[in-house]
Design an enzyme around this catalytic site. Structure first.
Site, PDB file in Angstrom:
ATOM      1  N   LYS A  56      53.863   1.626  83.134  1.00 54.00           N
ATOM      2  CA  LYS A  56      54.717   3.066  84.139  1.00 54.00           C
ATOM      3  C   LYS A  56      53.834   2.532  85.468  1.00 54.00           C
ATOM      4  CE  LYS A  56      54.477   6.646  81.996  1.00 54.00           C
ATOM      5  NZ  LYS A  56      54.792   7.128  80.465  1.00 54.00           N
TER       6      LYS A  56
HETATM    7  P1  NAD Z   1      58.769  17.497  81.165  1.00 53.81           P
HETATM    8  O1  NAD Z   1      58.270  17.940  82.420  1.00 53.81           O
HETATM    9  O2  NAD Z   1      60.222  17.614  80.813  1.00 53.81           O
HETATM   10  O3  NAD Z   1      58.379  19.350  80.684  1.00 53.81           O
HETATM   11  C1  NAD Z   1      56.867  19.139  80.397  1.00 53.81           C
HETATM   12  C2  NAD Z   1      56.310  21.068  80.142  1.00 53.81           C
HETATM   13  O4  NAD Z   1      54.933  20.857  80.169  1.00 53.81           O
HETATM   14  C3  NAD Z   1      56.686  22.172  80.677  1.00 53.81           C
HETATM   15  O5  NAD Z   1      57.185  23.210  80.029  1.00 53.81           O
HETATM   16  C4  NAD Z   1      55.659  22.175  81.880  1.00 53.81           C
HETATM   17  O6  NAD Z   1      55.358  23.457  82.075  1.00 53.81           O
HETATM   18  C5  NAD Z   1      54.992  22.084  81.231  1.00 53.81           C
HETATM   19  N1  NAD Z   1      53.278  21.758  81.564  1.00 53.81           N
HETATM   20  C6  NAD Z   1      52.548  21.408  82.099  1.00 53.81           C
HETATM   21  N2  NAD Z   1      51.630  21.330  82.203  1.00 53.81           N
HETATM   22  C7  NAD Z   1      50.472  22.349  81.610  1.00 53.81           C
HETATM   23  C8  NAD Z   1      49.429  23.020  81.253  1.00 53.81           C
HETATM   24  N3  NAD Z   1      48.669  22.541  81.279  1.00 53.81           N
HETATM   25  N4  NAD Z   1      49.718  23.708  79.775  1.00 53.81           N
HETATM   26  C9  NAD Z   1      51.062  24.443  79.401  1.00 53.81           C
HETATM   27  N5  NAD Z   1      52.310  23.939  79.542  1.00 53.81           N
HETATM   28  C10 NAD Z   1      52.269  22.683  81.012  1.00 53.81           C
HETATM   29  O7  NAD Z   1      57.818  16.791  80.821  1.00 53.81           O
HETATM   30  P2  NAD Z   1      57.995  15.956  79.259  1.00 53.81           P
HETATM   31  O8  NAD Z   1      59.217  15.069  79.026  1.00 53.81           O
HETATM   32  O9  NAD Z   1      58.171  16.946  78.233  1.00 53.81           O
HETATM   33  O10 NAD Z   1      56.808  15.004  79.110  1.00 53.81           O
HETATM   34  C11 NAD Z   1      55.486  16.018  79.081  1.00 53.81           C
HETATM   35  C12 NAD Z   1      54.890  14.992  78.194  1.00 53.81           C
HETATM   36  O11 NAD Z   1      55.627  13.663  77.108  1.00 53.81           O
HETATM   37  C13 NAD Z   1      54.020  14.061  79.184  1.00 53.81           C
HETATM   38  O12 NAD Z   1      52.850  13.563  78.373  1.00 53.81           O
HETATM   39  C14 NAD Z   1      55.438  13.076  78.607  1.00 53.81           C
HETATM   40  O13 NAD Z   1      53.936  11.272  79.255  1.00 53.81           O
HETATM   41  C15 NAD Z   1      55.061  12.429  77.335  1.00 53.81           C
HETATM   42  N6  NAD Z   1      56.287  12.080  77.105  1.00 53.81           N
HETATM   43  C16 NAD Z   1      57.258  12.391  77.203  1.00 53.81           C
HETATM   44  C17 NAD Z   1      58.877  11.199  76.957  1.00 53.81           C
HETATM   45  C18 NAD Z   1      60.142  11.907  77.236  1.00 53.81           C
HETATM   46  O14 NAD Z   1      61.248  11.350  76.327  1.00 53.81           O
HETATM   47  N7  NAD Z   1      60.248  12.410  78.156  1.00 53.81           N
HETATM   48  C19 NAD Z   1      58.442  10.072  76.140  1.00 53.81           C
HETATM   49  C20 NAD Z   1      57.061  10.451  75.516  1.00 53.81           C
HETATM   50  C21 NAD Z   1      55.969  11.119  75.849  1.00 53.81           C
END
Ligand code: NAD
Length: 431
Positions: free
Chosen positions: A121
């Site tokens: 990471k």
């Molecule tokens: P992103 O930046 O596209 O979206 C994050 C979302 O969460 C946004 O809508 C933001 O406004 C919201 N958010 C942030 N803090 C918040 C809070 N305290 N309360 C409510 N909403 C909140 O990110 P993403 O890629 O969707 O990732 C989200 C999670 O999924 C992370 O933990 C990331 O590690 C995990 N993840 C992502 C992927 C991927 O392919 N994108 C894969 C595996 C895991």
């Protein structure tokens, strides 16, 4: 073969001192799984440690002509199975412990879905909202140059994570390619389609969430077409997850993002909400829905809760208020170890992060394969392969849980750790 440890005891001293330290939370679950697996103490020590941690300075020429220095990390947790794999996040609160935990989660996650990668990471401590696009590009390129020696298609393959996207991946690919003097698309995944990206990658994590939710619903005899679902986070995982779960016929009754939450008992019109959120920068204010606090969203009455935002949102202080009977963890680390115990007592069926959000890394792997073949599949083919992997992984974890009478989380850790440990033992430990 047994490898001896010089530590005071094989399972000593790694319990969670702080409920919210993600690395300690990861170690707590790792320890529980390792004990049940009766893991060799030496292998335990190796898997508990990160293989490599790189901290770099990232100087950036700001738009006003000044220089600022940002801190960047790349942590490789384990490389036994193959090249390391894991996202890069840009956020003001990135810490080394968080990156370590996320790197280890990637090792277990890849092993759970049978993807031949290790775990890594990365992160840069910065607030992209306060930066211009040019500044983000310069930070990305300088960070890439700083970690050049340890990344590459055979070594470590980054991907998007919080606040990084296809554009950032394209800049990383370009910077790396300029340094090695030829185009190397397979150095990162999550690139734009047409630039070595895979069809279906953008939707992969949300689609994977849907695939495991379908299986969980069968196990719990829940008819998804009548189910009420709450999704926390409306970004890549939550937004696309909500869209696909809505298309499945379920009612999405609550959604939130960083600005706040909304609730509508009759069900939200998700395609319209996506348009609204694009236009207004948030789900907040969506007509016909009531406002809900960011914290309360996880406590709304529903059958299924999909935390898809950030870490530690289900914790000791609110776990008892969770009404859902199924939780599918789209985010990494949304549930603390203490909350886990409460949820288990309540009989909540938790599909853990290292299984539930593994759709992203699975299609990243498919992207890497396509880049290396120089031949690209249609989206249906990518989705078909993703479905096979996610369903198989769900049932392997579920069988492990039934066999050992443990929750799905510890079962997933057991499956992942056992696979990596077996791989290491077969290779032999070069010590
Ligand atoms: P992103 O930046 O596209 O979206 C994050 C979302 O969460 C946004 O809508 C933001 O406004 C919201 N958010 C942030 N803090 C918040 C809070 N305290 N309360 C409510 N909403 C909140 O990110 P993403 O890629 O969707 O990732 C989200 C999670 O999924 C992370 O933990 C990331 O590690 C995990 N993840 C992502 C992927 C991927 O392919 N994108 C894969 C595996 C895991």
């Amino acid at each position: 073969m047994s490898v001896t440890s010089h530590d005071p005891g094989p399972y000593a001293g790694v319990g969670p001192q702080s409920e919210f330290n993600p690395y300690e939370a990861m170690l707590d679950r790792f320890e529980q799984a390792a004990k049940r697996l009766k893991l060799d103490p030496g292998v335990y020590d190796i898997l508990k440690s990160t293989d490599r941690e790189l901290t770099v300075s990232v100087p950036c020429l700001m738009d006003d002509g000044s220089y600022r220095v940002f801190r960047g990390y790349r942590v490789q947790h384990n490389l036994a199975v193959g090249p390391a794999k894991g996202g890069i996040r840009f956020a003001p609160d990135v810490t080394l412990d968080e990156v370590r935990a996320l790197a280890a989660w990637m090792t277990w996650k890849c092993a759970v879905v049978g993807v031949p990668f290790g775990g890594a990471k990365g992160g840069v401590v910065c607030d992209p909202k306060a930066l211009s696009i040019g500044e983000v590009e310069r930070i990305t390129r300088r960070y890439t140059a700083a970690i050049m020696d340890i990344i590459g298609p055979e070594r470590d393959v980054p991907a998007p994570d919080v606040n990084t996207n296809e554009q950032v991946m394209a800049w990383i690919m370009d910077t790396y390619s300029m340094h090695v003097r030829h185009t190397v698309t397979a150095v990162v995944t999550g690139k734009p389609v047409g630039l070595g990206g895979s069809l279906g990658r953008r939707e992969a994590t949300g689609r994977g969430v849907l695939f495991v939710l379908r299986e969980a619903a069968k196990v719990r005899n829940l008819d998804l077409t009548n189910a009420k679902v709450v999704v926390q986070g409306f970004g890549n995982v939550g937004g696309i997850g909500a869209e696909l779960i809505h298309a499945e016929g379920a009612k999405i009754v609550g959604v939130s993002d960083i600005e706040g939450g909304i609730h509508c008992e009759a069900g939200l019109d998700i395609p319209k909400l996506i348009e609204w959120s694009k236009e207004h920068g948030s789900v907040v204010g969506f007509p016909g829905a009531d406002a809900v606090g960011k914290e309360e969203i996880v406590e709304l009455p529903c059958d299924v809760l999909v935390p898809a935002a950030t870490e530690n949102v289900i914790r000791q202080s609110n776990a008892d208020q969770v009404k859902a009977s199924i939780i599918v963890e789209g985010a990494n680390g949304p549930t603390t170890a203490r909350a886990d115990e409460i949820l288990q007592e309540k009989g909540v069926f938790v599909v853990p992060d290292i299984l539930a959000n593994a759709g992203g890394v699975t299609v990243s792997y498919l992207e890497w394969v396509q880049d290396r073949m120089g031949y690209f599949w249609e989206e249906d083919e990518v989705n078909r392969r993703l479905g096979i992997v996610m369903r198989r992984a769900f049932h392997e974890v579920h069988e492990m849980a039934e066999k050992h009478d443990v929750g799905m989380r510890i079962a997933a850790y057991m499956l992942g750790i056992d696979r990596v440990a077996t791989f290491m033992s077969k290779r032999g430990i070069y010590a």
